[in-house]
Design a protein around this motif. Structure first.
Motif, PDB file in Angstrom:
ATOM      1  N   VAL A 161     -16.185  -3.113  -0.880  1.00  0.00           N
ATOM      2  CA  VAL A 161     -15.821  -2.174   0.185  1.00  0.00           C
ATOM      3  C   VAL A 161     -14.477  -2.599   0.756  1.00  0.00           C
ATOM      4  N   PHE A 162     -13.584  -1.639   0.917  1.00  0.00           N
ATOM      5  CA  PHE A 162     -12.249  -1.896   1.457  1.00  0.00           C
ATOM      6  C   PHE A 162     -12.004  -0.905   2.581  1.00  0.00           C
ATOM      7  N   GLN A 163     -11.977  -1.406   3.806  1.00  0.00           N
ATOM      8  CA  GLN A 163     -11.811  -0.532   4.966  1.00  0.00           C
ATOM      9  C   GLN A 163     -10.367  -0.508   5.415  1.00  0.00           C
ATOM     10  N   PHE A 164      -9.801   0.680   5.379  1.00  0.00           N
ATOM     11  CA  PHE A 164      -8.426   0.854   5.835  1.00  0.00           C
ATOM     12  C   PHE A 164      -8.434   1.371   7.268  1.00  0.00           C
ATOM     13  N   VAL A 165      -7.407   1.045   8.004  1.00  0.00           N
ATOM     14  CA  VAL A 165      -7.086   1.668   9.288  1.00  0.00           C
ATOM     15  C   VAL A 165      -7.967   1.212  10.448  1.00  0.00           C
ATOM     16  N   LYS A 166      -9.295   1.346  10.284  1.00  0.00           N
ATOM     17  CA  LYS A 166     -10.172   1.189  11.434  1.00  0.00           C
ATOM     18  C   LYS A 166     -10.219  -0.215  11.991  1.00  0.00           C
ATOM     19  N   SER A 167     -10.535  -0.277  13.244  1.00  0.00           N
ATOM     20  CA  SER A 167     -10.873  -1.541  13.877  1.00  0.00           C
ATOM     21  C   SER A 167     -12.117  -2.097  13.205  1.00  0.00           C
ATOM     22  N   ALA A 168     -12.205  -3.403  13.173  1.00  0.00           N
ATOM     23  CA  ALA A 168     -13.287  -4.044  12.439  1.00  0.00           C
ATOM     24  C   ALA A 168     -14.660  -3.717  13.009  1.00  0.00           C
ATOM     25  N   LYS A 169     -14.738  -3.403  14.285  1.00  0.00           N
ATOM     26  CA  LYS A 169     -16.064  -3.286  14.905  1.00  0.00           C
ATOM     27  C   LYS A 169     -16.754  -1.961  14.616  1.00  0.00           C
ATOM     28  N   TRP A 170     -15.993  -0.961  14.139  1.00  0.00           N
ATOM     29  CA  TRP A 170     -16.567   0.379  14.082  1.00  0.00           C
ATOM     30  C   TRP A 170     -17.624   0.590  13.015  1.00  0.00           C
ATOM     31  N   HIS A 192      -4.559 -16.219   5.202  1.00  0.00           N
ATOM     32  CA  HIS A 192      -3.947 -17.527   5.389  1.00  0.00           C
ATOM     33  C   HIS A 192      -2.550 -17.604   4.792  1.00  0.00           C
ATOM     34  N   GLU A 193      -2.065 -16.468   4.310  1.00  0.00           N
ATOM     35  CA  GLU A 193      -0.697 -16.467   3.815  1.00  0.00           C
ATOM     36  C   GLU A 193       0.210 -15.933   4.921  1.00  0.00           C
ATOM     37  N   THR A 194       1.371 -15.498   4.533  1.00  0.00           N
ATOM     38  CA  THR A 194       2.295 -14.956   5.514  1.00  0.00           C
ATOM     39  C   THR A 194       1.650 -13.777   6.243  1.00  0.00           C
ATOM     40  N   ASP A 195       1.734 -13.774   7.546  1.00  0.00           N
ATOM     41  CA  ASP A 195       1.193 -12.657   8.309  1.00  0.00           C
ATOM     42  C   ASP A 195       1.902 -11.362   7.953  1.00  0.00           C
ATOM     43  N   ILE A 196       1.109 -10.301   7.861  1.00  0.00           N
ATOM     44  CA  ILE A 196       1.700  -8.985   7.670  1.00  0.00           C
ATOM     45  C   ILE A 196       1.367  -8.179   8.911  1.00  0.00           C
ATOM     46  N   SER A 197       2.356  -7.995   9.758  1.00  0.00           N
ATOM     47  CA  SER A 197       2.069  -7.340  11.029  1.00  0.00           C
ATOM     48  C   SER A 197       2.257  -5.832  10.950  1.00  0.00           C
ATOM     49  N   ASP A 198       2.991  -5.377   9.962  1.00  0.00           N
ATOM     50  CA  ASP A 198       3.253  -3.955   9.836  1.00  0.00           C
ATOM     51  C   ASP A 198       2.050  -3.247   9.170  1.00  0.00           C
ATOM     52  N   HIS A 199       1.536  -2.227   9.819  1.00  0.00           N
ATOM     53  CA  HIS A 199       0.329  -1.572   9.308  1.00  0.00           C
ATOM     54  C   HIS A 199       0.542  -0.919   7.951  1.00  0.00           C
ATOM     55  N   ALA A 200       1.701  -0.290   7.791  1.00  0.00           N
ATOM     56  CA  ALA A 200       1.981   0.352   6.507  1.00  0.00           C
ATOM     57  C   ALA A 200       2.006  -0.682   5.390  1.00  0.00           C
ATOM     58  N   GLU A 201       2.602  -1.840   5.678  1.00  0.00           N
ATOM     59  CA  GLU A 201       2.675  -2.890   4.661  1.00  0.00           C
ATOM     60  C   GLU A 201       1.285  -3.478   4.393  1.00  0.00           C
ATOM     61  N   TYR A 205      -5.965   8.206   5.037  1.00  0.00           N
ATOM     62  CA  TYR A 205      -4.949   8.178   6.103  1.00  0.00           C
ATOM     63  C   TYR A 205      -3.638   7.552   5.652  1.00  0.00           C
ATOM     64  N   PRO A 206      -3.664   6.327   5.074  1.00  0.00           N
ATOM     65  CA  PRO A 206      -2.381   5.800   4.584  1.00  0.00           C
ATOM     66  C   PRO A 206      -1.747   6.688   3.505  1.00  0.00           C
ATOM     67  N   LEU A 207      -2.582   7.462   2.797  1.00  0.00           N
ATOM     68  CA  LEU A 207      -2.010   8.412   1.836  1.00  0.00           C
ATOM     69  C   LEU A 207      -1.349   9.570   2.580  1.00  0.00           C
ATOM     70  N   ALA A 208      -2.073  10.135   3.561  1.00  0.00           N
ATOM     71  CA  ALA A 208      -1.560  11.303   4.285  1.00  0.00           C
ATOM     72  C   ALA A 208      -0.307  10.943   5.083  1.00  0.00           C
ATOM     73  N   TRP A 209      -0.255   9.686   5.546  1.00  0.00           N
ATOM     74  CA  TRP A 209       0.896   9.257   6.347  1.00  0.00           C
ATOM     75  C   TRP A 209       2.080   8.823   5.491  1.00  0.00           C
ATOM     76  N   GLY A 210       1.898   8.856   4.178  1.00  0.00           N
ATOM     77  CA  GLY A 210       3.004   8.491   3.300  1.00  0.00           C
ATOM     78  C   GLY A 210       3.201   6.992   3.141  1.00  0.00           C
ATOM     79  N   TRP A 211       2.264   6.194   3.619  1.00  0.00           N
ATOM     80  CA  TRP A 211       2.387   4.736   3.489  1.00  0.00           C
ATOM     81  C   TRP A 211       2.180   4.294   2.045  1.00  0.00           C
ATOM     82  N   GLN A 224      -8.320  -6.801  10.659  1.00  0.00           N
ATOM     83  CA  GLN A 224      -7.980  -8.173  11.076  1.00  0.00           C
ATOM     84  C   GLN A 224      -7.114  -8.851  10.034  1.00  0.00           C
ATOM     85  N   GLY A 225      -6.481  -8.078   9.185  1.00  0.00           N
ATOM     86  CA  GLY A 225      -5.759  -8.655   8.053  1.00  0.00           C
ATOM     87  C   GLY A 225      -6.729  -8.832   6.911  1.00  0.00           C
ATOM     88  N   TRP A 226      -6.362  -8.424   5.710  1.00  0.00           N
ATOM     89  CA  TRP A 226      -7.251  -8.570   4.550  1.00  0.00           C
ATOM     90  C   TRP A 226      -7.606 -10.032   4.372  1.00  0.00           C
TER      91      TRP A 226
END
Lengths: 204, 204
Positions: free
Chosen positions: B55-64, B102-111, B139-145, B95-97
């Protein structure tokens, strides 16, 4: 979906907490896939919240939901052995309801469906479960085997905080009107149309 | 739904068994509820058939989706301890994949979204799982990410018998066209409209 902000604050004299704790009657209808599957997906959440789950399958042959039955029953057993989650009971009409299996045989399908509904009405009155799935229950309603008005009355008057999810095509209008949440599953494309057959792990 | 008889027998030179074993690409879209819930319900069947689930959850907050995550993860643990069912991995972007935490932080949501898709593409190439849920991936598809054409190409060329279920509103046309099974969840009524808030065990 996100836990959005309500679009209207009702003037019902209830606090947010009281409103939050209102029992939900949900209906999944339409010709598309996912009606029962989404109900069993909801049962995953209910199980994790420690709710007592009762599944009642109308109409279908016993084998068609064996995947969900085995998986949810496994979660119910996990509850009994470890205390996590909630208990799960799974009853099906296909082979005769378990609670009448050793009594007089009921060979008539309409009478079997009514016996299922009577048991559910009794359990609702006794607050036996917290989360009910009445799978394919719209069919005995649509076929006139069970009186829709009686069902709506019993559901509307159910005590406590018992959530009920009803699935199946052609949900009667009276049931739709009584529900808090209705989703119509619309078929857009289906591999059956291209001559595929169902496969284990996907279709059952 | 019953395992109906196909309406068309395709002239594709495949036997029924070969056709039955074709991998399925399913899309659950529309504004109604049940898109993700039905995908996780499908995962119950897949688990019971012994399929390896990712399972791979995109976009949502982890708690939902914590209810489904905990319940399916419990089934995955049951597989490891008893051998029944199949293994379950659950990854989320919120929360980051896990594989890049433990690698370089990716703060940009699209990235972050692109990093999730790259991992999924690698796993598809390696046939790492049998049943993938790409939750809220539209969503990342619709947003062009993430490029839709690339996704359709990778999914169309995936080897073996890997089933993929993609959920979310506004599924791009190219994805719909590529899917074997598309269901639109249409909202008919929802308690949010009457000012109710979500509640544990039902909404999350």
């Amino acid at each position: 979906m996100p836990r959005g902000t309500p679009t209207v604050i009702p003037d019902d004299g209830l606090t947010t907490r009281q409103r939050r704790n209102q029992p939900v009657l949900a209906v999944h209808t339409g010709a598309g896939k996912g009606k029962s599957t989404a109900a069993f997906g909801m049962a995953l959440r209910a199980w994790n919240a420690g709710l007592d789950i009762g599944v009642f399958q109308f109409v279908k042959s016993a084998k068609w939901r064996v995947g969900e039955e085995d998986a949810l029953t496994a979660l119910g057993e996990l509850h009994h052995s470890t205390g996590v989650g909630g208990p799960v009971e799974w009853h099906k009409m296909g082979q005769g309801w378990s609670w009448i299996r050793h009594e007089t045989d009921i060979s008539d399908h309409a009478e079997q469906a009514r016996a299922g509904w009577r048991e559910i009405a009794d359990r609702l009155a006794a607050q036996r479960h917290d989360f009910y799935v009445l799978d394919e229950f719209t069919y005995p309603l649509a076929w006139g085997w069970i009186d829709v008005d009686e069902v709506v009355e019993v559901l509307g008057g159910r005590p406590g905080r018992q959530h009920v999810v009803i699935t199946g095509r052609n949900a009667p209008d009276a049931l739709i009107s009584a529900a808090d949440l209705v989703t119509e599953m619309v078929k857009v494309a289906h591999p059956m149309d291209a001559g595929r057959k169902g496969q284990k792990g996907i279709e059952w």
